[in-house]
Design a protein around this motif. Structure first.
Motif, mmCIF file in Angstrom:
data_model
loop_
_atom_site.group_PDB
_atom_site.id
_atom_site.type_symbol
_atom_site.label_atom_id
_atom_site.label_comp_id
_atom_site.label_asym_id
_atom_site.label_seq_id
_atom_site.Cartn_x
_atom_site.Cartn_y
_atom_site.Cartn_z
ATOM 1 N N LYS A 136 0.775 -1.223 -0.027
ATOM 2 C CA LYS A 136 0.172 -0.121 -0.084
ATOM 3 C C LYS A 136 0.845 1.247 -0.237
ATOM 4 C CE LYS A 136 -3.766 0.336 2.494
ATOM 5 N NZ LYS A 136 -4.816 0.674 3.521
ATOM 6 N N ILE A 137 0.302 2.176 -0.831
ATOM 7 C CA ILE A 137 1.155 3.547 -0.936
ATOM 8 C C ILE A 137 0.207 4.465 -0.425
ATOM 9 C CG2 ILE A 137 2.110 5.323 -2.462
ATOM 10 C CD1 ILE A 137 3.099 3.192 -4.401
ATOM 11 N N LEU A 138 0.626 5.566 0.699
ATOM 12 C CA LEU A 138 -0.098 6.531 1.114
ATOM 13 C C LEU A 138 0.612 7.740 0.962
ATOM 14 C CD1 LEU A 138 -1.299 4.882 4.701
ATOM 15 C CD2 LEU A 138 -2.430 5.191 2.715
ATOM 16 N N ASP A 139 0.133 8.816 0.319
ATOM 17 C CA ASP A 139 0.657 9.926 -0.055
ATOM 18 C C ASP A 139 0.004 10.999 0.155
ATOM 19 O OD1 ASP A 139 2.295 11.817 -1.478
ATOM 20 O OD2 ASP A 139 3.135 10.465 -2.755
ATOM 21 N N SER A 140 0.461 12.241 0.913
ATOM 22 C CA SER A 140 -0.622 13.456 0.855
ATOM 23 C C SER A 140 0.350 14.641 0.309
ATOM 24 C CB SER A 140 -0.694 13.715 2.562
ATOM 25 O OG SER A 140 0.748 13.671 3.280
ATOM 26 N N ALA A 141 1.307 14.210 -0.332
ATOM 27 C CA ALA A 141 1.998 15.353 -1.049
ATOM 28 C C ALA A 141 1.154 16.027 -2.078
ATOM 29 C CB ALA A 141 3.189 14.838 -1.838
ATOM 30 N N THR A 142 1.705 17.422 -2.504
ATOM 31 C CA THR A 142 1.177 17.768 -3.669
ATOM 32 C C THR A 142 1.967 17.634 -5.099
ATOM 33 O OG1 THR A 142 2.561 20.072 -3.570
ATOM 34 C CG2 THR A 142 0.574 19.954 -2.229
ATOM 35 N N SER A 143 1.272 17.528 -6.208
ATOM 36 C CA SER A 143 1.543 17.466 -7.448
ATOM 37 C C SER A 143 2.620 16.209 -7.530
ATOM 38 C CB SER A 143 2.594 18.762 -7.834
ATOM 39 O OG SER A 143 1.655 19.760 -7.870
ATOM 40 N N SER A 144 2.143 15.222 -7.102
ATOM 41 C CA SER A 144 3.018 13.950 -6.999
ATOM 42 C C SER A 144 2.286 12.747 -7.501
ATOM 43 C CB SER A 144 3.384 13.703 -5.183
ATOM 44 O OG SER A 144 3.922 12.511 -5.031
ATOM 45 N N TYR A 145 2.908 11.539 -7.276
ATOM 46 C CA TYR A 145 2.477 10.249 -7.761
ATOM 47 C C TYR A 145 2.858 9.238 -6.776
ATOM 48 C CZ TYR A 145 7.388 10.005 -8.790
ATOM 49 O OH TYR A 145 8.892 10.033 -9.036
ATOM 50 N N GLY A 146 1.974 8.094 -6.921
ATOM 51 C CA GLY A 146 2.275 6.893 -6.223
ATOM 52 C C GLY A 146 3.661 6.096 -6.646
ATOM 53 N N ILE A 147 3.222 5.790 -7.913
ATOM 54 C CA ILE A 147 4.070 5.076 -8.834
ATOM 55 C C ILE A 147 4.424 5.703 -10.148
ATOM 56 C CG2 ILE A 147 4.822 2.985 -9.842
ATOM 57 C CD1 ILE A 147 2.996 1.428 -7.612
ATOM 58 N N SER A 148 5.687 5.951 -10.509
ATOM 59 C CA SER A 148 6.121 6.546 -11.930
ATOM 60 C C SER A 148 7.105 5.671 -12.634
ATOM 61 C CB SER A 148 6.473 7.995 -11.668
ATOM 62 O OG SER A 148 6.573 8.518 -13.008
ATOM 63 N N PHE A 149 6.510 5.391 -13.758
ATOM 64 C CA PHE A 149 7.346 4.494 -14.705
ATOM 65 C C PHE A 149 8.074 5.496 -15.819
ATOM 66 C CE2 PHE A 149 5.884 -0.259 -14.418
ATOM 67 C CZ PHE A 149 6.473 -0.058 -13.348
ATOM 68 N N SER A 150 9.335 5.964 -16.066
ATOM 69 C CA SER A 150 9.793 6.667 -17.040
ATOM 70 C C SER A 150 10.792 5.778 -17.695
ATOM 71 C CB SER A 150 10.652 7.829 -16.443
ATOM 72 O OG SER A 150 11.235 8.557 -17.434
ATOM 73 N N THR A 151 10.406 5.628 -19.264
ATOM 74 C CA THR A 151 10.902 4.837 -20.160
ATOM 75 C C THR A 151 11.141 3.498 -19.597
ATOM 76 O OG1 THR A 151 13.179 5.528 -19.541
ATOM 77 C CG2 THR A 151 11.910 6.796 -21.123
ATOM 78 N N VAL A 152 10.217 2.967 -18.700
ATOM 79 C CA VAL A 152 10.346 1.403 -18.497
ATOM 80 C C VAL A 152 9.552 0.377 -19.564
ATOM 81 C CG1 VAL A 152 9.539 0.073 -16.515
ATOM 82 C CG2 VAL A 152 10.517 2.278 -16.036
ATOM 83 N N THR A 153 10.156 -0.755 -19.504
ATOM 84 C CA THR A 153 9.618 -1.572 -20.435
ATOM 85 C C THR A 153 9.535 -2.981 -19.535
ATOM 86 O OG1 THR A 153 11.507 -2.381 -21.341
ATOM 87 C CG2 THR A 153 10.506 -0.682 -22.467
ATOM 88 N N GLY A 154 8.312 -3.943 -20.078
ATOM 89 C CA GLY A 154 8.282 -5.048 -19.703
ATOM 90 C C GLY A 154 8.108 -5.284 -18.121
#
Length: 319
Positions: free
Chosen positions: A49-67
């Motif tokens: 589980k991911i709990l996040d109270s930040a602004t302009s944020s994300y839980g999970i981010s993939f950047s140029t990720v494959t497979g």
């Protein structure tokens, strides 16, 4: 957690918890998010589980990720007045996002795909919208979600989802390329108001809209399937077939505005329910302009509307 990103920069790695009791938390007011994955392949994120109270944020981010895969992850939090997405896929492709639960305070675009191809988004529960931009050959199927938007994106499949609406749009810039060769089929769409239409096409060609169940509550005064309201955004050579549309308090259930030509409207079941409201605009199919040329309308079952077909188009064909 101290509010910094947990980054993955090596291929073949996994973050696996024991379920919702395994919690990654980001409590800083601002910051990039919780899990960032960059330029790698073969990643697995699961059972946490991911709990996040930040602004302009994300839980999970993939950047140029494959497979890579995100499976059975819970993402919750955000702030009601700021941008936050639960999962973002940017670049790369061939990733699988399945069996996840995302519930955010800000519900707009909580799942985002940008310039990322051949991903599968399957059997997730999102309390907000899915936004796909400049991306090709993605499969979005069997999700519980809000709106699904395909923006300047081609050859995607949107099927068997439960949501509140679907958009195919080239955006607000008339010079953007058309949205083409997408398949929207077998979705259950229930509108609750707040949008002009349940399914909308704005600058879209050669798409198939078929086998969808479309309905809304009594407060949803919207068009059902709408072909763009601006003359700068044409919609041509689309198929709208075999859809079930139940109207309660709407305007029109298939509408084309301005120049929308050579589209096929066939074998749809359009039913207007008698709910005690009196709306003069209850029309089943409307071609709103003489600039709509050579459309095909045949084999539709229409019942309960004030006017079945209003045809202001040119050279409309009925056989």
């Amino acid at each position: 957690d101290d509010g910094t990103v947990d980054g993955i920069n090596d291929s073949g790695k996994a973050i696996i918890g024991t379920g919702a009791g395994t919690v990654l938390r980001h409590d800083a007011w601002s910051g990039p998010g919780v899990i960032g994955v960059n330029g790698v392949t073969g990643i697995l994120i699961s059972q946490l589980k991911i709990l996040d109270s930040a602004t302009s944020s994300y839980g999970i981010s993939f950047s140029t990720v494959t497979g890579s895969k995100v499976d059975k992850v819970w993402i919750e939090g955000g702030r009601p007045t700021v941008s936050y997405w639960g999962i973002g896929l940017f670049g790369g492709g061939n990733n699988t996002i399945l069996n996840n639960f995302i519930s955010m305070a800000q519900q707009l675009e909580i799942f985002r795909i940008g310039s990322s191809n051949n991903n599968t988004i399957f059997n997730n529960s999102f309390n907000g919208d899915i936004a796909i931009s400049s991306s090709q050959q993605n499969i979005v199927s069997a999700n519980q979600t809000g709106q699904i938007g395909l923006f300047v994106s081609n050859s995607n499949t949107v099927s068997s989802n439960c949501g509140s609406g679907i958009q195919l749009s080239k955006g607000t810039t008339s010079t953007n390329p058309q949205v083409e060769n997408n398949t929207v089929c077998g979705n259950n769409i229930y509108a609750t108001g707040g949008y002009d239409s349940v399914i909308s096409l704005t600058g879209a060609n050669l798409n198939s809209i078929s086998g969808n169940n479309i309905s809304g509550d009594a407060s949803a005064v919207v068009d059902g399937i709408q072909f763009g309201q601006s003359s700068a955004f044409t919609n041509n050579y689309n198929i709208v077939a075999g859809n079930l549309v139940l109207e309660q308090k709407g305007h029109t259930w298939i509408t084309t505005y301005n120049s929308n030509s050579c589209n096929l409207f066939s074998s749809n079941f359009l039913l207007c329910l008698d709910d005690g409201y009196s709306y003069q605009n209850r029309q089943a199919i409307v071609l709103d302009s003489a600039d709509s040329v050579g459309n095909y309308i045949f084999g539709n079952l229409i019942d309960g509307f004030r006017l079945n077909i209003k045809d202001l188009g040119t050279n409309t064909k009925y056989t």
